[in-house]
Design a protein around this motif. Structure first.
Motif, PDB file in Angstrom:
ATOM      1  N   LYS A  39       0.819  -1.211   0.000  1.00 21.88           N
ATOM      2  CA  LYS A  39       0.000   0.000   0.000  1.00 21.88           C
ATOM      3  C   LYS A  39       0.857   1.267   0.000  1.00 21.88           C
ATOM      4  O   LYS A  39       0.421   2.303  -0.491  1.00 21.88           O
TER       5      LYS A  39
ATOM      6  N   SER B  61      -0.410   5.445 -12.274  1.00 20.40           N
ATOM      7  CA  SER B  61      -1.032   4.515 -11.325  1.00 20.40           C
ATOM      8  C   SER B  61      -2.516   4.841 -11.208  1.00 20.40           C
ATOM      9  O   SER B  61      -2.907   6.005 -11.119  1.00 20.40           O
ATOM     10  N   GLN B  62      -3.314   3.796 -11.195  1.00 17.93           N
ATOM     11  CA  GLN B  62      -4.761   3.971 -11.054  1.00 17.93           C
ATOM     12  C   GLN B  62      -5.206   3.972  -9.595  1.00 17.93           C
ATOM     13  O   GLN B  62      -6.356   4.299  -9.297  1.00 17.93           O
ATOM     14  N   THR B  63      -4.279   3.628  -8.683  1.00 19.05           N
ATOM     15  CA  THR B  63      -4.678   3.474  -7.280  1.00 19.05           C
ATOM     16  C   THR B  63      -4.016   4.485  -6.336  1.00 19.05           C
ATOM     17  O   THR B  63      -4.440   4.610  -5.184  1.00 19.05           O
TER      18      THR B  63
ATOM     19  N   LYS C  80      -3.151   7.457  -4.081  1.00 21.73           N
ATOM     20  CA  LYS C  80      -3.953   8.503  -3.447  1.00 21.73           C
ATOM     21  C   LYS C  80      -3.080   9.617  -2.858  1.00 21.73           C
ATOM     22  O   LYS C  80      -3.543  10.743  -2.694  1.00 21.73           O
TER      23      LYS C  80
ATOM     24  N   PRO D  49      -0.180  -3.258  -7.704  1.00 26.68           N
ATOM     25  CA  PRO D  49      -1.519  -2.938  -8.204  1.00 26.68           C
ATOM     26  C   PRO D  49      -2.438  -2.268  -7.186  1.00 26.68           C
ATOM     27  O   PRO D  49      -3.468  -1.715  -7.568  1.00 26.68           O
ATOM     28  N   ASN D  50      -2.060  -2.292  -5.899  1.00 29.32           N
ATOM     29  CA  ASN D  50      -2.917  -1.703  -4.866  1.00 29.32           C
ATOM     30  C   ASN D  50      -2.220  -0.573  -4.103  1.00 29.32           C
ATOM     31  O   ASN D  50      -2.665  -0.191  -3.013  1.00 29.32           O
TER      32      ASN D  50
ATOM     33  N   ASP E 140      -5.451   8.616 -11.412  1.00 30.80           N
ATOM     34  CA  ASP E 140      -6.889   8.879 -11.477  1.00 30.80           C
ATOM     35  C   ASP E 140      -7.540   9.081 -10.111  1.00 30.80           C
ATOM     36  O   ASP E 140      -8.610   9.683 -10.021  1.00 30.80           O
ATOM     37  N   ASN E 141      -6.903   8.577  -9.049  1.00 29.89           N
ATOM     38  CA  ASN E 141      -7.522   8.656  -7.723  1.00 29.89           C
ATOM     39  C   ASN E 141      -6.682   9.460  -6.728  1.00 29.89           C
ATOM     40  O   ASN E 141      -6.830   9.314  -5.519  1.00 29.89           O
TER      41      ASN E 141
ATOM     42  N   GLU F  55      -1.166   2.906  -2.642  1.00 32.68           N
ATOM     43  CA  GLU F  55      -1.921   4.122  -2.359  1.00 32.68           C
ATOM     44  C   GLU F  55      -1.027   5.316  -2.033  1.00 32.68           C
ATOM     45  O   GLU F  55      -1.448   6.462  -2.187  1.00 32.68           O
TER      46      GLU F  55
END
Length: 423
Positions: free
Chosen positions: A152, A199-201, A203, A174-175, A220-221, A177
């Motif tokens: 993470k 990265s799509q994840t 934050k 893939p996860n 994106d997030n 943050e």
């Protein structure tokens, strides 16, 4: 304490973290020894915790760490931070990681070895959730083999890595943050130093002490972005409007390109930055949910640029905290200040003001007075000032005049708590 289960004692010892303290505590009695061996979750070897670490030879340190680690079972957190210590043998470090990797959730690793230890090969495909690497090198990332499904949070400090490997490493998580990059040594593959992160994840992103021709961040997030001590010719941010907190400290960016709706921004904090105000205002003007705005020591790269208080009042109706430093060019000061203070729109929700100067003049108190009139629900104002050690007569007179003006102002705003911070 005798009635506590060994599991609870192990949890208590885990909060001590420092290996030296854990070993000493484990000698208390048989039960504590059992807790240390079977139920310890976290162990830390930090050269800053115990100066003796720096006095020991590396071979003696390796034996000490090996004995301590191999006496535990099921470690979930391991921290080995050895600043100012000579290089360790790779075989010893590999043994520690191989012994603990199946149960590790957190790894803090700052160890110089000969040869370099490939952390990714050892810890990939395990249950690692947090990885902090420093003074290491990463080469030839294979996201299919070196995969971190549960990771993470990733932090790389003073790590040598190519732009391609950095992006592949993100793909192998893939996860993920949270990403932190501090003074990375980016391997140059062509004449232009370019880094593209996707990265799509993600934050949260923190980037410090990096110098590049181009940095592209596609997330994106993304919720929180902090840039510090960076020099970038072009910074490009691509997202889907999820960014809420945007902070820049001592950053030089020639071209700022944000391809991301800023509608949900809640915090903007900019310190020591040069930019064209009209372009920056265009980027943030649609952030109607903005609650905190800080523009400190911001230099506007245009002779007629200034912070327009009326625009701030109209565009950011939910603003509750405002921090501005007073920076106006001498030759345009009176005219720009007059235009800057035009309008009468209120900042109804602003309850805290931070205002400051680097060079005090006769217009500063007028500027403060204008802001006080706009912020009718203000509760606290802090005024930051720079006062030179060798003050001239003119400077002393200016400071005295300012003090008198502030006293008169605050008599009309007795409900406001006023504080002064001088450097």
């Amino acid at each position: 304490m005798d009635r506590l289960p060994a599991e609870v004692i192990g949890n208590i010892l885990s909060h001590l973290r420092a290996a030296r303290d854990v070993v000493i505590a484990s000698t208390t009695c048989k039960k504590w020894r059992e807790a240390c061996l079977k139920h310890l979750h976290m162990l830390s070897f930090n050269s800053d915790d115990w100066p003796v670490f720096r006095d020991l030879t590396t071979s003696r340190l390796e034996i000490l760490i090996t004995r301590t680690v191999f006496q535990t079972k099921g470690l979930q957190g391991l921290s080995i931070l050895m600043d100012g210590v000579d290089e360790f043998s790779a075989s010893a470090v590999i043994a520690w990681l191989m012994y603990t990797r199946e149960t590790l959730r957190c790894l803090f690793y700052n160890v110089r070895t000969t040869p370099n230890v490939n952390i990714l090969d050892i810890c990939a495909r395990q249950k690692l959730e947090l990885l902090v690497l420093a003074h290491n090198s990463i080469n030839g990332v294979d996201p299919n083999y070196q995969r971190f499904t549960f990771l993470k949070s990733l932090s790389l400090s003073y790590v040598s890595i190519s732009s391609l490997d950095l992006n592949l490493l993100l793909a192998a998580c893939p996860n993920i943050e949270s990403l932190g990059l501090v003074s990375p040594e980016i391997a140059i593959t062509d004449a232009q130093v370019t880094v593209e992160l996707t990265s799509q994840t993600l934050k949260k992103v923190y980037i410090e002490a990096i110098s590049l021709d181009k940095l592209t961040l596609e997330a994106d997030n993304l919720v929180k972005l902090h840039l510090k001590d960076c020099a970038l010719e072009l910074f490009e941010l691509i997202g889907k409007g999820t960014l809420k907190h945007f902070k820049m400290d001592d950053v030089s960016i020639l071209h700022l390109d944000i391809i991301d709706p800023m509608d949900d921004l809640e915090t903007i904090d900019v310190n020591n930055f040069t930019i064209i105000w009209s372009k920056f205002y265009q980027i943030i003007s649609k952030s109607c949910k903005l609650k905190r705005l800080r523009l400190w020591n911001v230099v506007f790269d245009d002779d007629v640029d200034f912070v327009d208080l009326e625009s701030i009042a109209l565009c950011f109706p939910e603003l509750n905290y405002l921090a501005l430093s007073y920076e106006l060019r001498d030759e345009l000061k009176e005219g720009v200040l007059h235009y800057c203070l035009q309008g009468s729109s209120l900042m109804k929700n602003v309850t805290v003001l931070d205002l400051g100067w680097t060079v005090l003049d006769e217009h500063f108190s007028d500027w403060v007075g204008c802001l006080l009139e706009r912020c009718r629900n203000l509760k606290k104002i802090t005024i930051h000032g720079v006062v030179s050690e060798s003050k001239t007569h003119v400077e002393c007179h200016m400071l005295a005049s300012f003090t008198s003006s502030i006293v008169r102002l605050m008599r009309r705003h007795i409900h406001v708590d006023v504080q002064f911070v001088y450097e």
